[in-house]
Motif scaffolding. Structure first.
Motif, PDB file in Angstrom:
ATOM      1  N   VAL A  37       3.706 -17.797  56.124  1.00 39.95           N
ATOM      2  CA  VAL A  37       4.924 -16.988  56.256  1.00 39.95           C
ATOM      3  C   VAL A  37       4.705 -15.605  55.667  1.00 39.95           C
ATOM      4  O   VAL A  37       5.083 -14.586  56.266  1.00 39.95           O
ATOM      5  N   GLU A  38       4.073 -15.544  54.494  1.00 40.83           N
ATOM      6  CA  GLU A  38       3.817 -14.257  53.865  1.00 40.83           C
ATOM      7  C   GLU A  38       2.852 -13.419  54.699  1.00 40.83           C
ATOM      8  O   GLU A  38       2.996 -12.198  54.802  1.00 40.83           O
ATOM      9  N   LEU A  40       2.637 -13.437  57.922  1.00 36.45           N
ATOM     10  CA  LEU A  40       3.312 -12.965  59.135  1.00 36.45           C
ATOM     11  C   LEU A  40       4.303 -11.840  58.863  1.00 36.45           C
ATOM     12  O   LEU A  40       4.434 -10.911  59.664  1.00 36.45           O
ATOM     13  N   ILE A  41       5.008 -11.940  57.747  1.00 37.70           N
ATOM     14  CA  ILE A  41       6.087 -10.976  57.519  1.00 37.70           C
ATOM     15  C   ILE A  41       5.667  -9.840  56.599  1.00 37.70           C
ATOM     16  O   ILE A  41       6.384  -8.843  56.493  1.00 37.70           O
ATOM     17  N   ARG A  42       4.526  -9.963  55.934  1.00 40.06           N
ATOM     18  CA  ARG A  42       4.133  -8.927  54.978  1.00 40.06           C
ATOM     19  C   ARG A  42       3.383  -7.808  55.716  1.00 40.06           C
ATOM     20  O   ARG A  42       2.401  -8.081  56.415  1.00 40.06           O
ATOM     21  N   PRO A  43       3.821  -6.589  55.596  1.00 41.14           N
ATOM     22  CA  PRO A  43       3.098  -5.488  56.235  1.00 41.14           C
ATOM     23  C   PRO A  43       1.769  -5.248  55.536  1.00 41.14           C
ATOM     24  O   PRO A  43       1.644  -5.416  54.318  1.00 41.14           O
ATOM     25  N   GLN A  48      -5.314  -8.172  57.340  1.00 38.65           N
ATOM     26  CA  GLN A  48      -4.372  -9.061  56.675  1.00 38.65           C
ATOM     27  C   GLN A  48      -4.586 -10.514  57.103  1.00 38.65           C
ATOM     28  O   GLN A  48      -4.394 -11.442  56.320  1.00 38.65           O
ATOM     29  N   THR A  52      -5.145 -13.940  54.843  1.00 37.53           N
ATOM     30  CA  THR A  52      -4.424 -15.209  55.033  1.00 37.53           C
ATOM     31  C   THR A  52      -5.390 -16.375  55.151  1.00 37.53           C
ATOM     32  O   THR A  52      -5.174 -17.451  54.567  1.00 37.53           O
TER      33      THR A  52
END
Length: 379
Positions: A37-38, A40-43, A48, A52
């Motif tokens: 989740v982090e 996917l939503i973290r710019p 990136q 992950t």
């Protein structure tokens, strides 16, 4: 300091480390979901997704944190170190996802379930990784102090739980040793009593064998019965010792079984008398009265010179129960002053239950053993 590190280095891994269970699987799943989740939503920059993937490598470590704490710690903090190196190489502000804080659980697991060598090696690796991370992040004095205190707190918490678990295990071993000692006393009492009865019957059989063959046959039958009972009770004791569940499986004997010790067909004769309210005794006290009477009777049969009669009397004495075993033999020596538990073991049994035991020549001759035990056992 060197001695402390040597002791830590040689300390074995605790035996209470369970395999990965439901809690660990839920923890690993929650961590994986948080990382995804982090991610996917973290710019962030284009790599990136690599961050992950690296973070997801910690998932197996969470499953191994109990069974292989050093491996789990190396994986978790190794990933954290790789993220710090990647952050330094790309001159990024912050690449590590917040969910990577889960590696602190691996530090706890290392100190809690690792061996001494694993803890020493793991902590050295953690110190290097944390120092690298603080250097890359250009942390100030406040951040460095807070980070060090946090790591020390986690390690200290794990050490406390480890110590408590070790203390509990030592207490369990001590209780088990005491139980085994009690069983050893029970086995000693059983064997000594029955073998003494066999010896007396055999001596009587040798005397009457020629003159009264029929009575000799009865004596041989009594010897066979005593031997069979001895073997059966010994097997029960050995089985209980092997199973480590003696409290539930041990055959319980008590005051109600004392009349079975009476006999009139051999010398010395044995008389048993019970007086007063002898019910509602605690189980240890009930069993101890029987075993003390049995041991005192065995000593009288084996060592009381010229004894023709042994009297076993049990009565209520206020908040206690009194046992008296007296014979009419010659009291020039102490019955039971032989190898084994004897009078020492009897006194120890009484003291463990908060009672007293005395033994000595009686006022009218013979030898007298008296014990007083509290009805409810020790306070």
């Amino acid at each position: 300091m060197i001695a402390v590190w040597r002791s830590i280095w040689r300390e074995p891994r605790p035996a209470d480390a369970p395999p990965a269970g439901r809690v660990d699987r839920l923890l690993a799943a929650a961590f994986a979901i948080a990382v995804l989740v982090e991610g996917l939503i973290r710019p962030g920059p284009g790599w990136q997704s690599l961050v992950t993937v690296l973070a997801l490598a910690v998932v197996p470590a969470l499953l191994w944190r109990r069974s292989r704490p050093l491996t789990a710690c190396l994986i978790g903090f190794g990933v954290a170190g790789l993220l710090s190196v990647l952050q330094w190489a790309t001159a990024s502000a912050d690449l590590g996802p917040s969910s990577m804080m889960a590696v602190l659980i691996l530090l706890y697991s290392l100190v809690r379930w690792g061996s001494g060598r694993e803890i020493a090696l793991g902590l050295a690796f953690v110190v290097v990784v944390v120092a690298l991370s603080l250097y890359v992040a250009a942390a100030g004095l406040g951040d460095i102090t807070g980070g060090i205190l946090l790591l020390m707190l986690i390690a200290a918490l794990a050490a406390v739980f480890r110590y408590r678990a070790d203390l509990w295990q030592r207490q369990e071993r001590e209780i088990r040793n005491q139980e085994r000692l009690a069983l050893a006393r029970e086995l000693h009492d059983i064997v000594a009593h029955h073998v003494s009865a066999i010896a007396v019957q055999a001596q009587a059989g040798g005397v009457v064998a020629a003159a009264q063959p029929k009575q000799a046959a009865g004596i041989l039958a009594a010897i066979e019965s005593e031997a069979s009972r001895t073997l059966a009770e010994m097997r029960d004791m050995v089985r209980v010792l092997r199973e480590d569940t003696w409290a539930a499986a041990i055959p319980h004997t008590g005051i109600a079984d004392l009349p079975a010790l009476a006999r009139t067909d051999a010398t010395p004769t044995v008389e048993v008398s019970l007086a007063g309210s002898l019910t509602r005794l605690s189980r240890p006290v009930d069993a101890a009265i029987y075993r003390l009477a049995q041991e005192a009777l065995t000593n009288a049969i084996r060592h009381a010179s010229g004894a023709t009669r042994v009297e076993i009397a049990v009565c209520r004495a206020g908040e206690g129960v009194r046992l008296r075993v007296a014979d009419d033999g010659q009291a020039h020596s102490s019955p039971g002053a032989v190898s084994g538990f004897g009078l020492t073991g009897m006194a120890e049994r009484a003291q463990l239950l908060g009672g007293t035991l005395s033994a000595g020549p009686g006022p009218d001759g013979g030898w007298v053993v008296e014990a007083v035990l509290p009805v409810r056992g020790p306070a």
